[in-house]
Design an enzyme around this catalytic site. Structure first.
Site, PDB file in Angstrom:
ATOM      1  N   ARG A 102       0.902  -1.282   0.183  1.00 46.78           N
ATOM      2  CA  ARG A 102      -0.102   0.061  -0.086  1.00 46.78           C
ATOM      3  C   ARG A 102       0.908   1.280   0.139  1.00 46.78           C
ATOM      4  O   ARG A 102       0.797   2.157   0.853  1.00 46.78           O
ATOM      5  CB  ARG A 102      -0.991  -0.035   1.265  1.00 46.78           C
ATOM      6  N   GLN A 141      -1.230   2.771  -5.451  1.00 41.81           N
ATOM      7  CA  GLN A 141      -2.584   3.129  -4.972  1.00 41.81           C
ATOM      8  C   GLN A 141      -3.544   2.668  -5.908  1.00 41.81           C
ATOM      9  O   GLN A 141      -4.768   2.394  -5.616  1.00 41.81           O
ATOM     10  CB  GLN A 141      -2.616   4.527  -4.880  1.00 41.81           C
ATOM     11  N   ASP A 180      -4.717  -0.983  -5.660  1.00 40.25           N
ATOM     12  CA  ASP A 180      -5.329  -1.382  -4.495  1.00 40.25           C
ATOM     13  C   ASP A 180      -6.467  -2.039  -4.486  1.00 40.25           C
ATOM     14  O   ASP A 180      -7.595  -1.535  -4.205  1.00 40.25           O
ATOM     15  CB  ASP A 180      -5.311  -0.319  -3.558  1.00 40.25           C
ATOM     16  N   SER A 189      -8.718  -2.227  -1.221  1.00 37.97           N
ATOM     17  CA  SER A 189      -9.385  -1.058  -0.712  1.00 37.97           C
ATOM     18  C   SER A 189     -10.681  -1.060  -1.827  1.00 37.97           C
ATOM     19  O   SER A 189     -11.879  -0.570  -1.523  1.00 37.97           O
ATOM     20  CB  SER A 189      -8.568   0.229  -0.994  1.00 37.97           C
ATOM     21  N   TYR A 223      -1.181  -0.575   9.828  1.00 34.74           N
ATOM     22  CA  TYR A 223      -2.136  -1.620  10.010  1.00 34.74           C
ATOM     23  C   TYR A 223      -2.509  -1.619  11.502  1.00 34.74           C
ATOM     24  O   TYR A 223      -1.361  -1.651  12.441  1.00 34.74           O
ATOM     25  CB  TYR A 223      -1.798  -3.119   9.660  1.00 34.74           C
TER      26      TYR A 223
HETATM   27  P1  NAD Z   1      -8.100  -3.964   7.708  1.00 38.19           P
HETATM   28  O1  NAD Z   1      -9.108  -4.305   6.544  1.00 38.19           O
HETATM   29  O2  NAD Z   1      -6.869  -4.526   7.925  1.00 38.19           O
HETATM   30  O3  NAD Z   1      -8.797  -3.694   9.048  1.00 38.19           O
HETATM   31  C1  NAD Z   1      -9.984  -2.903   9.255  1.00 38.19           C
HETATM   32  C2  NAD Z   1      -9.819  -2.061  10.485  1.00 38.19           C
HETATM   33  O4  NAD Z   1     -10.161  -2.746  11.501  1.00 38.19           O
HETATM   34  C3  NAD Z   1      -8.517  -1.054  10.570  1.00 38.19           C
HETATM   35  O5  NAD Z   1      -8.991   0.207  10.501  1.00 38.19           O
HETATM   36  C4  NAD Z   1      -7.940  -1.604  11.724  1.00 38.19           C
HETATM   37  O6  NAD Z   1      -7.513  -0.723  12.552  1.00 38.19           O
HETATM   38  C5  NAD Z   1      -9.340  -2.034  12.725  1.00 38.19           C
HETATM   39  N1  NAD Z   1      -8.897  -3.106  13.701  1.00 38.19           N
HETATM   40  C6  NAD Z   1      -8.228  -3.945  13.932  1.00 38.19           C
HETATM   41  N2  NAD Z   1      -8.321  -4.478  15.066  1.00 38.19           N
HETATM   42  C7  NAD Z   1      -9.226  -3.902  15.636  1.00 38.19           C
HETATM   43  C8  NAD Z   1      -9.798  -4.101  17.008  1.00 38.19           C
HETATM   44  N3  NAD Z   1      -9.332  -4.989  18.029  1.00 38.19           N
HETATM   45  N4  NAD Z   1     -10.709  -3.401  17.390  1.00 38.19           N
HETATM   46  C9  NAD Z   1     -11.047  -2.378  16.758  1.00 38.19           C
HETATM   47  N5  NAD Z   1     -10.654  -2.210  15.403  1.00 38.19           N
HETATM   48  C10 NAD Z   1      -9.833  -2.987  14.951  1.00 38.19           C
HETATM   49  O7  NAD Z   1      -7.711  -2.427   7.208  1.00 38.19           O
HETATM   50  P2  NAD Z   1      -7.707  -1.552   5.782  1.00 38.19           P
HETATM   51  O8  NAD Z   1      -9.126  -0.968   5.568  1.00 38.19           O
HETATM   52  O9  NAD Z   1      -7.125  -2.309   4.637  1.00 38.19           O
HETATM   53  O10 NAD Z   1      -6.965  -0.498   6.255  1.00 38.19           O
HETATM   54  C11 NAD Z   1      -5.639  -0.280   7.369  1.00 38.19           C
HETATM   55  C12 NAD Z   1      -5.198   0.820   7.364  1.00 38.19           C
HETATM   56  O11 NAD Z   1      -4.445   0.903   5.923  1.00 38.19           O
HETATM   57  C13 NAD Z   1      -5.604   2.256   7.279  1.00 38.19           C
HETATM   58  O12 NAD Z   1      -4.847   2.863   8.104  1.00 38.19           O
HETATM   59  C14 NAD Z   1      -5.882   2.591   5.922  1.00 38.19           C
HETATM   60  O13 NAD Z   1      -6.103   4.064   6.000  1.00 38.19           O
HETATM   61  C15 NAD Z   1      -4.556   2.346   5.186  1.00 38.19           C
HETATM   62  N6  NAD Z   1      -4.482   2.155   3.985  1.00 38.19           N
HETATM   63  C16 NAD Z   1      -3.684   2.604   3.276  1.00 38.19           C
HETATM   64  C17 NAD Z   1      -3.721   2.704   1.861  1.00 38.19           C
HETATM   65  C18 NAD Z   1      -2.942   3.408   0.974  1.00 38.19           C
HETATM   66  O14 NAD Z   1      -1.925   4.010   1.333  1.00 38.19           O
HETATM   67  N7  NAD Z   1      -2.581   2.851  -0.345  1.00 38.19           N
HETATM   68  C19 NAD Z   1      -4.711   1.987   1.080  1.00 38.19           C
HETATM   69  C20 NAD Z   1      -5.692   1.247   1.975  1.00 38.19           C
HETATM   70  C21 NAD Z   1      -5.658   1.586   3.179  1.00 38.19           C
END
Ligand code: NAD
Length: 385
Positions: free
Chosen positions: A122, A127, A130, A133, A229
């Site tokens: 990521r 991007q 992805d 996402s 993460y």
């Molecule tokens: P994910 O699917 O791995 O998890 C979903 C959410 O669950 C996350 O926000 C995580 O913090 C939360 N979570 C995990 N354990 C938890 C708990 N015990 N209690 C409550 N919440 C909990 O995550 P995702 O949607 O794939 O994204 C994760 C991170 O990556 C975020 O910071 C997102 O902004 C970032 N991201 C960055 C990019 C990029 O830069 N290209 C793209 C997508 C996501």
């Protein structure tokens, strides 16, 4: 070089790996695209649409596979399908490399190079590729619609001649991509929304969407890794979160859970006791069903009832909006494929900081260390393994 797209065979799958608009771009890169007849029908694209975009159509699936330099898929091919591919060919798609690593053994023995979209890093440069996402966005949106149509109430606050209708209350656990999309969608429909996440950074994002962020005192422990993460938390920290969630779940109409920790079982956030405390007619939509679920009572792809509370754990919501899910996914794949195609030829640069880390198997070896650790095969030495 031939890029092949097949009709997805997995039950309930309606997406197609490449849509006609992307095929035009791949043809412009001097690739030939071969599509199995009716591959796009469930995503509202006919064979004629694909032909007009420059693809060739065939109903001979086995022949198509024998011609593939690249097989673009949504879901991992079956063992049988892997065996029909030529050694040296490439497969790209959702391959579940960390959840089901043994499913890629056929790629190792067959000398097939596999790229898992789940492993695309990521970083800013990737991007547009992805796919996680993209699909999380679709799933987060759809979860709210399912919730809204399931509960015996309306979402918005209404002032009518017959009196006031209070807004529905929505609680979203996990404010990553899916969770934030769920919050935004529920707000647009007029619900009062609360969000919860262990990552402090998520708080600002939740609030910026007009929802309330539930804060729990975790004693300043580390809750996220360098990649942004969430990390696995101690049982004590988890219990504090569970208590807060149980308290807020009592007044919630729609509870959407999206919490994941990459490579681990989904964290258990909604206990049986919390479900017992919920209102009759409320609904839980657990989007972590494929990795074990965030709710103790969830059963993947089943409907569970408990004291008038319905618990759903759909594992492939993206497939229920096949046009947009396919469009987004197809664009993601096309961006990735453009890294592999040079002058109409397949050129795999394992030193590339997107290509290398996304590769699972190459030339009869597992090149990803985490996947190799779960398989009885030696791991290859690579720059990114
Ligand atoms: P994910 O699917 O791995 O998890 C979903 C959410 O669950 C996350 O926000 C995580 O913090 C939360 N979570 C995990 N354990 C938890 C708990 N015990 N209690 C409550 N919440 C909990 O995550 P995702 O949607 O794939 O994204 C994760 C991170 O990556 C975020 O910071 C997102 O902004 C970032 N991201 C960055 C990019 C990029 O830069 N290209 C793209 C997508 C996501």
């Amino acid at each position: 070089m031939n890029i092949v797209v097949l009709r997805e065979k997995q039950k309930g799958e309606a997406r197609v790996a490449l849509m006609p608009e992307s095929i035009k771009k791949l043809v412009a890169l001097k690739a030939s695209v071969l599509v199995e007849s009716d591959a796009g029908l469930a995503a509202a694209r006919t064979d004629q649409d694909f032909e007009e975009a420059g693809a060739k159509i065939s109903s001979d699936r086995d022949h198509l596979m024998s011609q593939a330099d690249v097989l673009a898929v949504v879901n991992r091919p079956s063992s049988d399908d892997f065996r029909k591919l030529r050694s040296g060919s490439v497969v790209i798609g959702f391959l579940r490399p960390l959840d089901e690593p043994t499913g890629l053994m056929d790629a190792v023995t067959g000398g097939i190079t596999t790229f898992a979209v789940e492993l695309i890093p990521r970083i800013t440069r990737a991007q547009a590729m992805d796919a996680l996402s993209s699909m999380a966005t679709v799933a987060g949106y759809k979860a709210v619609l399912i919730g809204a149509s399931h509960i015996p109430r309306m979402f918005p606050l209404l002032m009518t001649a017959a009196g006031t209708v209070p807004p529905a209350r929505v609680l979203v656990l996990g404010a990553g991509v899916a969770g934030l999309q769920a919050i935004a969608t529920a707000r647009r429909l007029g619900a009062v929304v609360e969000g919860y996440d262990v990552r402090a950074a998520a708080g600002e994002q939740v609030k910026s969407l007009g929802a309330t962020f539930l804060e729990v005192d975790l004693g300043g422990i580390k809750t996220e890794d360098a990649g942004g993460y969430a990390v696995e938390l101690s049982e004590e920290a988890m219990n504090r979160g569970r208590a807060l969630i149980a308290e807020h779940a009592r007044t919630t109409d729609v509870l959407i859970t999206t919490a994941q920790v990459p490579g681990r079982r989904a964290p258990l956030l909604v206990t049986e006791e919390a479900v017992n405390g919920m209102k009759r007619g409320s609904v839980i939509i657990d989007l972590a069903g494929s990795t074990g679920g965030n709710c103790a009572l969830s059963k993947a792809d089943e409907v569970v009832e408990r004291n008038g509370v319905t618990i759903l754990a759909p594992t492939n919501l993206a497939a229920s909006i096949p046009v947009h899910a396919s469009q987004l996914y197809s664009r993601n794949l096309t961006s990735f494929l453009s890294l592999l195609i040079k002058d109409g030829q397949l050129q795999i640069d394992m030193n590339d900081d997107v290509v290398g880390p996304s590769c699972v198997t190459h030339q009869g070896e597992v090149v990803n260390k985490r996947v190799a650790a779960a398989l009885p095969v030696p791991v290859a030495e690579t720059p990114h393994g």
